[in-house]
Design an enzyme around this catalytic site. Structure first.
Site, mmCIF file in Angstrom:
data_model
loop_
_atom_site.group_PDB
_atom_site.id
_atom_site.type_symbol
_atom_site.label_atom_id
_atom_site.label_comp_id
_atom_site.label_asym_id
_atom_site.label_seq_id
_atom_site.Cartn_x
_atom_site.Cartn_y
_atom_site.Cartn_z
ATOM 1 C CD GLU A 163 -18.932 -5.898 88.434
ATOM 2 O OE1 GLU A 163 -19.016 -7.105 88.113
ATOM 3 O OE2 GLU A 163 -18.771 -4.989 87.603
ATOM 4 C CD GLU B 120 -14.744 -3.402 87.424
ATOM 5 O OE1 GLU B 120 -15.185 -4.064 86.461
ATOM 6 O OE2 GLU B 120 -14.648 -3.861 88.565
HETATM 7 C C1 GAL Z 1 -16.425 -6.882 86.251
HETATM 8 C C2 GAL Z 1 -15.607 -7.274 87.474
HETATM 9 C C3 GAL Z 1 -14.133 -7.262 87.193
HETATM 10 C C4 GAL Z 1 -13.847 -7.934 85.881
HETATM 11 C C5 GAL Z 1 -14.609 -7.248 84.786
HETATM 12 C C6 GAL Z 1 -14.384 -7.835 83.416
HETATM 13 O O1 GAL Z 1 -17.672 -7.478 86.310
HETATM 14 O O2 GAL Z 1 -15.876 -6.405 88.545
HETATM 15 O O3 GAL Z 1 -13.464 -7.923 88.236
HETATM 16 O O4 GAL Z 1 -14.229 -9.271 85.958
HETATM 17 O O5 GAL Z 1 -15.979 -7.362 85.060
HETATM 18 O O6 GAL Z 1 -15.180 -7.219 82.441
#
Ligand code: GAL
Length: 663
Positions: free
Chosen positions: A153, A310
């Site tokens: 990110e 994710e």
């Molecule tokens: C994303 C990030 C992850 C974690 C996640 C939590 O932005 O890539 O490492 O922090 O959010 O929602």
């Protein structure tokens, strides 16, 4: 994505960020066993492990990572290996204090969270390259590793840095863009307010200016362009370091509609597109927002399968109130992404942390352990995704509608000193996407320079900045039989944020057949009645139709009688203009007219039941996701890969999902 899918034996990717470094080694064996139980086949490893892999500058400790990768491989779990460069360790800023992030006011941002570095720091790029080189040389041949996860990110917490090094880099970027300072003066309209520059050294980032004042909009626009390019440059450097020693596919995880990063200009750096998506709990239309982000991601991937890197099994930890997902919501969310072209559904993260800032974030293995509803849902989802393996590699069927959404225009449309703070291109784009979503129309979220072939309708929601070339393409699209819908505050400026003179909407006036003379934004919360459709909000205008039919006019007030919605037949097509922000009801009525001939993926389904078709050589598949509280009958014949039911029509119960291989 194809190469990754092949490495996974043709399965849909399922898994998570795996952070074994947060746990004692005894836990790792249990992790692998549970991953197998859940059907996990891909995990992202090492994203935040720089401090462990390089405890002191130049000294590497890979022993623990060797053991983790070996265990995963022995357990049949493939690895998306991170470059581990997402967050430099404390020693980095200690050695390179000049790389400290500085905000717009001039405050230095301390170490203590993550991503605490200036994107223009050459020391950061060098340190990252050193680590990547060691890591890739060591693990490229490791049989567990199927792809590379570059950084994480990018720009999530450091997208704009206002330090002196950033100023130098900005000047260099400007000199490349304009060549001569006079060109910059012209583009930035510096004749205004005595701003004419005579040397590059006089120029800086748009730091906080004199009280109650506005920074030059040309400077602001170039700053946003520069910041996106500058972070993309880190990605290029890191990707090159990986490619120097590996042929495996690489990606970096995008953040969907992240305002500061123009991902359209990033995709050529990577081999496959991946995205992270989190629901905003208090967004009533979060399901539609998810769909729209997936439609954007697929469009960024030019229609090819992409990877959901994710999402969350349940609540996150970073919203004011972190609402747990309701029964079946995680499954529906995952299927929404896959329906819209993802060939994988991964989560943040595998095991919920015991300590650290994200300990209250949900995960695949919750704090409660495996005796929990969440774990059972995770296991079920793994089985479901494995049941639809044959879908992988297929593409979402050609969409009938394209919504144009360009980052440059988004930036420029939302600067200060504009007619109304209520104008929000994203909100207007979402309103049109929702109209499509509710009707089950296929939609792509494209850029103004993307091809328009195959679309019946193209929507320009507050497309404030438009180049001449884009205008010519939209004109040709309509002449050839397409339908264009442009809203207010579109076509207003050129690429330098200079007004197109002679009446609004500047570049689009001729095509739309309207001449707007003056903007009349509305007071906060006001509605203005129209002669048909209902009401508008936020915006009204004084002007006239010049060749277009007025289908709705303002009914009251100073603009009474002036055009609010117009339609013009051009060549074989139609150009609509919408001069106000229609209320949801009014937009729905107009959308029914605009989309009369656009075919839904599956007709006759109520709002809240999504249907998306994926098409491949192996067959066609209709995904049905029922977000409502009622069962629905889906008039599609074939086999539901999830329930095994043959025939059709299929009944999809409240909250349930079906993936029907069509007969
Ligand atoms: C994303 C990030 C992850 C974690 C996640 C939590 O932005 O890539 O490492 O922090 O959010 O929602």
């Amino acid at each position: 994505m194809e190469q990754v899918t092949r490495a996974l034996g043709g399965r849909i990717a399922y898994g998570a960020d795996y952070n074994p470094e947060q746990w004692p080694e005894e836990v790792w064996d249990e992790d692998v066993r549970l991953m197998q139980e859940a059907g996990v086949n891909l995990v992202s490893v090492g994203i935040f492990s720089w401090a462990l892999l390089e405890p002191t500058p130049g000294d590497h400790d890979f022993g623990w990572l060797d053991r983790v990768l070996d265990k995963l491989h022995a357990g049949g779990i493939a690895v998306d290996l991170a470059t581990a460069t997402a967050s430099p360790p404390p020693w980095f800023l200690e050695r390179h204090p000049e790389a400290t992030l500085v905000d717009q006011v001039g405050n230095r941002r301390a170490f203590g969270a993550r991503q605490a570095y200036c994107p223009s720091s050459t020391a950061y790029r060098d340190a990252a390259t050193t680590l990547i080189t060691e890591l890739v040389k060591r693990y490229d041949e490791h049989p567990a590793v199927v792809m590379w996860h570059v950084n994480n990110e990018y720009g999530c917490h450091n997208d704009h840095c206002f330090c002196d090094a950033s100023a130098v880099a900005f000047r260099r970027w400007l000199a490349d863009r304009y060549g001569a300072i006079e060109k910059l003066n012209e583009a930035w309209a510096t004749a205004f307010w005595s701003q004419r520059y005579t040397s590059w050294e006089q120029i800086g980032p748009p730091r906080q200016v004199s009280y109650g004042n506005f920074a030059n909009p040309g400077q602001q626009l170039d700053w946003w362009r520069f910041c996106s390019d500058e972070i993309r440059e880190i990605f290029r450097v890191e990707a090159a370091a990986v490619r120097a020693h590996s042929d495996k596919p690489l990606t970096t995880n995008f953040m969907g509609f992240r305002k500061s990063l123009d991902y359209r200009s990033w995709v050529d750096v990577e081999d496959l597109v991946s995205n992270d998506h989190y629901l905003i709990a208090d967004d009533e239309d979060r399901t539609q927002q998810l769909a729209m982000t997936a439609d954007l991601t697929r469009s960024l991937a030019h229609g090819e399968p992409w990877l959901l890197m994710e999402h969350s099994t349940s609540a996150v930890n970073w919203q004011p109130r972190n609402i747990a997902k309701t029964t079946g919501e995680m499954r529906r969310n995952s299927f929404q992404h896959v329906a819209r072209g993802a060939d994988g559904a991964l989560f943040f993260q595998w095991r919920a942390s015991r300590g650290g800032a994200e300990k209250f974030h949900s995960a695949m293995v919750p704090h409660a352990g495996t005796e929990s509803r969440l774990w059972r849902d995770v296991v079920r989802l793994g089985a479901d995704l494995s049941a639809i393996a044959e879908v992988s590699g297929t593409k979402v069927a050609q969409a009938g509608v394209a919504i144009c959404f360009d980052w440059e225009s988004w930036w420029a449309a939302t600067f200060d000193s504009h007619p109304s703070v209520d104008v929000d291109p994203m909100a207007t784009a979402r309103a049109w996407h929702k109209a499509c979503w509710a009707r089950n129309l296929g939609v792509d979220i494209i850029g103004v320079t993307d091809p328009l072939d195959g679309y019946e309708v193209v929507v320009l929601p507050v497309q404030y900045l438009l180049s001449d070339e884009a205008v010519a393409r939209f004109t040709a699209f309509v002449e050839a039989g397409g339908t264009l819908v442009a809203t207010y505050f579109s076509g207003i400026v050129d690429e330098h944020d200079h007004i197109r003179l002679g009446g609004y909407p500047g570049g689009l006036s001729d095509l739309l057949g309207v001449r707007i003379e003056e903007f009349c934004p509305l007071p906060e919360g006001d509605e203005i009645p129209l002669t048909s459709y209902g009401s508008g909000t936020i915006w009204s205008e004084r002007g006239r139709a010049v060749g277009a039919d007025v289908v709705a006019a303002y009914a009251t007030g100073d603009c009474a009688g002036d055009p609010a919605v117009t339609r013009r037949r051009v060549g074989r097509g139609t150009a609509w203009y919408v001069g106000t922000e229609l209320t949801p009801e009014a937009l729905d009525t107009l959308a029914t007219q605009v989309f009369t001939t656009t075919k839904p993926v599956v007709g006759g389904l109520p709002e809240g039941v999504e249907a998306i078709r994926r098409v491949g050589e192996q067959g066609t598949y209709v995904f049905v996701i029922n977000h409502t509280h009622e069962a629905v009958i889906v008039p599609v014949r074939g086999t539901d890969l999830l329930s095994g039911n043959d025939g059709g029509p299929h009944v999809v119960r409240a909250g349930q999902v079906a993936v029907i291989r069509e007969e």
